[in-house]
Write a protein that holds these residues in place. Structure first.
Motif, PDB file in Angstrom:
ATOM      1  N   ASN A  37      11.593  11.833  80.843  1.00 48.56           N
ATOM      2  CA  ASN A  37      11.806  11.408  81.873  1.00 48.56           C
ATOM      3  C   ASN A  37      10.428  11.424  83.069  1.00 48.56           C
ATOM      4  OD1 ASN A  37      11.026  13.802  83.141  1.00 48.56           O
ATOM      5  ND2 ASN A  37      12.564  14.645  83.064  1.00 48.56           N
ATOM      6  N   LYS A  38      11.327  11.106  84.179  1.00 52.07           N
ATOM      7  CA  LYS A  38       9.553  10.718  85.294  1.00 52.07           C
ATOM      8  C   LYS A  38       8.796  12.039  85.533  1.00 52.07           C
ATOM      9  CE  LYS A  38      12.666  12.102  89.087  1.00 52.07           C
ATOM     10  NZ  LYS A  38      13.159  11.305  91.062  1.00 52.07           N
ATOM     11  N   ALA A  39       9.403  13.622  85.115  1.00 51.97           N
ATOM     12  CA  ALA A  39       8.276  14.324  85.166  1.00 51.97           C
ATOM     13  C   ALA A  39       7.638  14.643  83.696  1.00 51.97           C
ATOM     14  CB  ALA A  39       8.966  15.425  85.715  1.00 51.97           C
ATOM     15  N   ASN A  40       8.275  14.566  82.674  1.00 52.38           N
ATOM     16  CA  ASN A  40       8.333  14.763  81.847  1.00 52.38           C
ATOM     17  C   ASN A  40       7.006  14.889  80.666  1.00 52.38           C
ATOM     18  OD1 ASN A  40       9.103  17.646  81.946  1.00 52.38           O
ATOM     19  ND2 ASN A  40      11.166  17.238  81.434  1.00 52.38           N
ATOM     20  N   LEU A  41       6.288  14.870  79.906  1.00 48.39           N
ATOM     21  CA  LEU A  41       5.469  14.048  79.041  1.00 48.39           C
ATOM     22  C   LEU A  41       5.654  15.013  77.455  1.00 48.39           C
ATOM     23  CD1 LEU A  41       3.784  12.558  81.492  1.00 48.39           C
ATOM     24  CD2 LEU A  41       2.766  11.219  79.413  1.00 48.39           C
TER      25      LEU A  41
ATOM     26  N   PRO B  10      14.215   5.499  75.734  1.00 47.89           N
ATOM     27  CA  PRO B  10      13.826   3.658  74.856  1.00 47.89           C
ATOM     28  C   PRO B  10      13.014   3.529  75.356  1.00 47.89           C
ATOM     29  CG  PRO B  10      16.059   3.895  76.158  1.00 47.89           C
ATOM     30  CD  PRO B  10      15.229   5.589  76.630  1.00 47.89           C
ATOM     31  N   GLU B  11      12.543   3.401  76.911  1.00 47.53           N
ATOM     32  CA  GLU B  11      11.752   2.355  76.822  1.00 47.53           C
ATOM     33  C   GLU B  11      11.007   2.808  77.824  1.00 47.53           C
ATOM     34  OE1 GLU B  11      13.955  -0.643  79.407  1.00 47.53           O
ATOM     35  OE2 GLU B  11      14.643  -1.380  77.758  1.00 47.53           O
ATOM     36  N   PRO B  12       9.875   3.013  77.080  1.00 48.33           N
ATOM     37  CA  PRO B  12       8.052   4.541  77.834  1.00 48.33           C
ATOM     38  C   PRO B  12       8.019   3.337  79.095  1.00 48.33           C
ATOM     39  CG  PRO B  12       7.246   2.705  75.571  1.00 48.33           C
ATOM     40  CD  PRO B  12       9.089   2.622  75.582  1.00 48.33           C
ATOM     41  N   PRO B  13       7.778   4.419  80.322  1.00 53.64           N
ATOM     42  CA  PRO B  13       7.475   3.997  81.801  1.00 53.64           C
ATOM     43  C   PRO B  13       6.024   3.199  81.321  1.00 53.64           C
ATOM     44  CG  PRO B  13       8.716   5.730  81.976  1.00 53.64           C
ATOM     45  CD  PRO B  13       8.287   5.823  80.334  1.00 53.64           C
ATOM     46  N   THR B  14       5.431   2.656  82.444  1.00 55.57           N
ATOM     47  CA  THR B  14       4.122   2.337  82.626  1.00 55.57           C
ATOM     48  C   THR B  14       3.738   3.231  82.470  1.00 55.57           C
ATOM     49  OG1 THR B  14       4.535   0.638  83.776  1.00 55.57           O
ATOM     50  CG2 THR B  14       2.609   0.917  84.186  1.00 55.57           C
TER      51      THR B  14
ATOM     52  N   LEU C 158      19.760  12.313  76.712  1.00 51.23           N
ATOM     53  CA  LEU C 158      20.011  11.440  76.705  1.00 51.23           C
ATOM     54  C   LEU C 158      21.037  10.011  76.866  1.00 51.23           C
ATOM     55  CD1 LEU C 158      16.392   9.586  76.293  1.00 51.23           C
ATOM     56  CD2 LEU C 158      17.340   9.988  77.824  1.00 51.23           C
ATOM     57  N   ALA C 159      21.533  10.526  75.068  1.00 55.07           N
ATOM     58  CA  ALA C 159      23.249  10.136  74.567  1.00 55.07           C
ATOM     59  C   ALA C 159      24.012  10.169  75.682  1.00 55.07           C
ATOM     60  CB  ALA C 159      22.928  10.777  73.147  1.00 55.07           C
ATOM     61  N   ASP C 160      24.427  11.703  75.420  1.00 53.75           N
ATOM     62  CA  ASP C 160      25.321  12.202  76.766  1.00 53.75           C
ATOM     63  C   ASP C 160      25.289  11.068  78.583  1.00 53.75           C
ATOM     64  OD1 ASP C 160      25.350  13.858  74.707  1.00 53.75           O
ATOM     65  OD2 ASP C 160      24.746  15.674  75.715  1.00 53.75           O
TER      66      ASP C 160
ATOM     67  N   ALA D 267      19.821  -0.218  72.899  1.00 56.19           N
ATOM     68  CA  ALA D 267      20.772   0.706  72.705  1.00 56.19           C
ATOM     69  C   ALA D 267      20.285   2.170  72.171  1.00 56.19           C
ATOM     70  CB  ALA D 267      22.042   0.110  71.538  1.00 56.19           C
ATOM     71  N   LEU D 268      20.639   3.614  72.534  1.00 55.55           N
ATOM     72  CA  LEU D 268      19.729   4.507  72.074  1.00 55.55           C
ATOM     73  C   LEU D 268      20.364   4.894  70.167  1.00 55.55           C
ATOM     74  CD1 LEU D 268      20.872   6.437  74.173  1.00 55.55           C
ATOM     75  CD2 LEU D 268      18.615   6.062  73.841  1.00 55.55           C
ATOM     76  N   SER D 269      19.845   4.500  69.186  1.00 60.19           N
ATOM     77  CA  SER D 269      19.502   4.503  67.989  1.00 60.19           C
ATOM     78  C   SER D 269      20.863   5.646  67.370  1.00 60.19           C
ATOM     79  CB  SER D 269      18.525   5.408  67.199  1.00 60.19           C
ATOM     80  OG  SER D 269      17.974   6.419  67.255  1.00 60.19           O
TER      81      SER D 269
END
Length: 571
Positions: A31-35, A70-74, A423-425, A447-449
């Motif tokens: 998410n925006k805070a975790n890698l 599903p789509e990695p940020p910049t 994420l799926a939930d 779409a999530l796998s």
């Protein structure tokens, strides 16, 4: 709840011993805070989690692979470009500050080795993750411009500046007597404040533990200490320093709430003490308990649903006021009938009101008049008001019922968002909000796998129990997965999950177990004696056009239970 700089010293050493020399295989963002960095060592793979979440920033090893966007940020793409395939050269802490540098040697253009540094600044709400090369900022997770800070900007192609330094002493490098001299500088200061101002990296927990070891009160003034007190303080500083060299990671919690985490055992706090083999293990458990991971869009959808709930609640209040006014329709008819009866006594445009004996009960009745209208027009105006209010009563009552249904539905979505952890939930709830018109599908999404599945539990006798985590899952579970003779349970008149017992012959023990689960996965999970309806699935129907999750049922029976606790251990 995070480690202070003092406790990060052994954490840095632990990470360096495990990861130095390892190859960075993969970088993902949750998410925006975790890698998460996947690091390969001979015969073993490590997962290094880096979080700059304001409530719990940390860097530690993980045992479970997290789910990824599903789509990695910049910023994630920038890290992949520069760090993947490189080897970790060093992991180091800046003095005793809450800043950890991860040096990665990568092969650049022409086969030249280039060293990048990933700076993890774990400083509360100002936490950030910055990629550096030769002292220059390549990119940052949180870019900070002049509009956000006048002291320190963080932008690409700028020279990297460390956060403002503090004039404090490193307990691992400085002589303890020099630290005591610094503590004694201001005799009017409290002891806890004096130690924090003297020792670099000391947070409130380290300070309180030091004072506890010295056998002194936190709020005592420096001027009140004698030579023996300073001897005790000196011994306590040495003891806590030596403890950090051979750490005993510990967590203090009370009634499930994390009170403190530290690299050394804390004695000053009362509560359940839990020790760990490594600091990474401690931080991973703390993350789970504190709930620092929030799936992307969960907060945004929660805010949207709460706003819609407030709007619906306000609307129903207005409608109820209008309905109360509509219930007063007969008063307008009575006024009109009295005006018609006494019309021969009245003159047009003569008065603002008249007082007459009510023709129905003889009581005195004052009727307001519009002097701009004739008496006949005033009578017609009263009859029109009566007709309008009578017609609106049925319409307003219908609107109130629709509003109550909307509130019940929104509460079910809010409950599902609270329980969503993946994420799926959240993606299922997104689709539901779009289908119901609360959210616009602004762009196409990958779409999530994996499609999210209901929760599965096993009763003591081996019977399978399924529980929906949101309205879409509830509908799918009840009307597609369940058999007609399976048992369906739901907290009575309370927002909650659909529970299915996959059996046509349910024992009393399994019924009790399933009812406790139904109570737990409802809005009444912190209550006791919760009513739970249960019925065969054949008697559960979904009205045409009903919102997701809404059902009607007959032939139900009700069981009163206390919600089941320690659910995680049963999954």
């Amino acid at each position: 709840m995070n480690l202070d700089g003092f406790s990060m010293r052994p954490l840095t050493r632990e990470l360096a011993e495990a990861l130095t020399g390892g190859r960075v295989d993969k970088i993902t963002q949750q998410n925006k805070a975790n890698l998460t960095l996947t690091i390969r060592q001979p015969g073993r793979t490590f997962l290094l989690r880096i979080s700059v979440a304001p409530q719990n920033p940390s860097v530690h090893l993980m045992t479970k692979a997290p789910e990824n966007l599903p789509e990695p940020p910049t910023f994630c793409m920038v890290l992949r470009k520069n760090l993947e395939g490189g080897r970790i050269a060093a992991i180091r802490q800046y003095e005793l500050d809450r800043i950890i540098f991860i040096d990665v040697d990568s092969i650049g253009a022409g086969g030249r080795i280039q060293t990048f540094t990933l700076a993890a600044e774990l400083i509360g709400k100002y936490s950030n993750l910055i990629l550096l090369s030769d002292g220059q900022i390549v990119d940052a997770l949180k870019k900070i411009g002049t509009n956000s800070s006048r002291v320190r900007t963080v932008l690409p192609n700028q020279a990297y500046q460390l956060p403002p330094a503090q004039d404090k002493l490193d307990i691992f490098a400085a002589d303890v007597d020099k630290i005591l001299e610094r503590v004694k500088v201001d005799e009017s200061a409290r002891l806890d404040k004096a130690i924090m101002n003297a020792c670099q990296g000391f947070g409130p927990q380290s300070v309180k533990e030091t004072i506890y070891l010295a056998g002194l009160p936190n709020d005592i003034k420096i001027a009140a200490l004698d030579a023996k007190d300073f001897d005790s303080l000196r011994a306590a500083l040495i003891e806590i320093r030596d403890a950090a060299k051979n750490p005993t990671p510990c967590m203090i919690n009370d009634a499930g709430k994390v009170l403190a985490i530290s690299a050394v055992k804390l004695n000053y706090l009362r509560g359940a003490v839990r020790t760990f083999e490594t600091l990474s293990e401690l931080l991973e458990v703390a993350d789970d308990l504190i709930g620092s991971y929030v799936p992307p869009d969960k907060e945004r959808f929660t805010k949207l649903v709460n706003n819609e709930l407030r709007r619906a609640v306000n609307k129903i209040a207005v409608l109820e006021e209008e309905l109360a006014a509509a219930d007063d329709a007969d008063a307008w008819r009575i006024r009109a009938d009295n005006l018609s009866t006494y019309r021969y006594q009245l003159k047009d445009h003569a008065a603002d009101s008249i007082t007459v004996a009510n023709i129905y009960d003889g009581a005195e009745l004052t009727i307001a008049l519009d002097r701009r209208l004739t008496v006949s027009a005033n009578i017609q105006a009263c009859y029109k008001k009566y007709d309008k209010l009578k017609r609106s009563t049925k319409f307003i009552a219908a609107q109130i019922e629709l509003c109550r249904e909307e509130i019940a539905y929104l509460e079910s979505v809010a409950h599902a968002l609270t329980a969503s952890t993946t994420l799926a939930d959240v993606d299922e709830i997104r689709a539901e909000l779009i289908a119901c018109g609360y959210l616009k599908d602004a762009k196409k999404r990958t779409a999530l796998s994996k499609k999210p599945q209901p929760l599965k539990f096993t009763a003591p006798d081996g019977t399978e129990i399924l529980i929906g985590k949101n309205n879409s899952q509830n509908d799918r579970l009840t009307f597609k997965l369940a058999a007609p003779d399976d048992l369906w349970l739901h907290a009575k008149d309370i927002t909650g999950s659909h529970v299915i017992v996959r059996s046509s012959d349910v024992s009393a023990e399994t019924l009790q177990f399933a009812a406790e689960l139904a109570a737990h996965f409802s809005k009444a999970q912190n209550s006791s004696n919760v009513p739970v309806d249960y019925v065969r699935c054949r008697f559960v129907k979904k009205p045409s056009g009903a919102k997701p999750g809404f059902v009607i049922f007959t032939n139900q029976r009700t069981l009163y239970v206390t919600p089941r606790e320690n659910i995680d251990s049963l999954l």
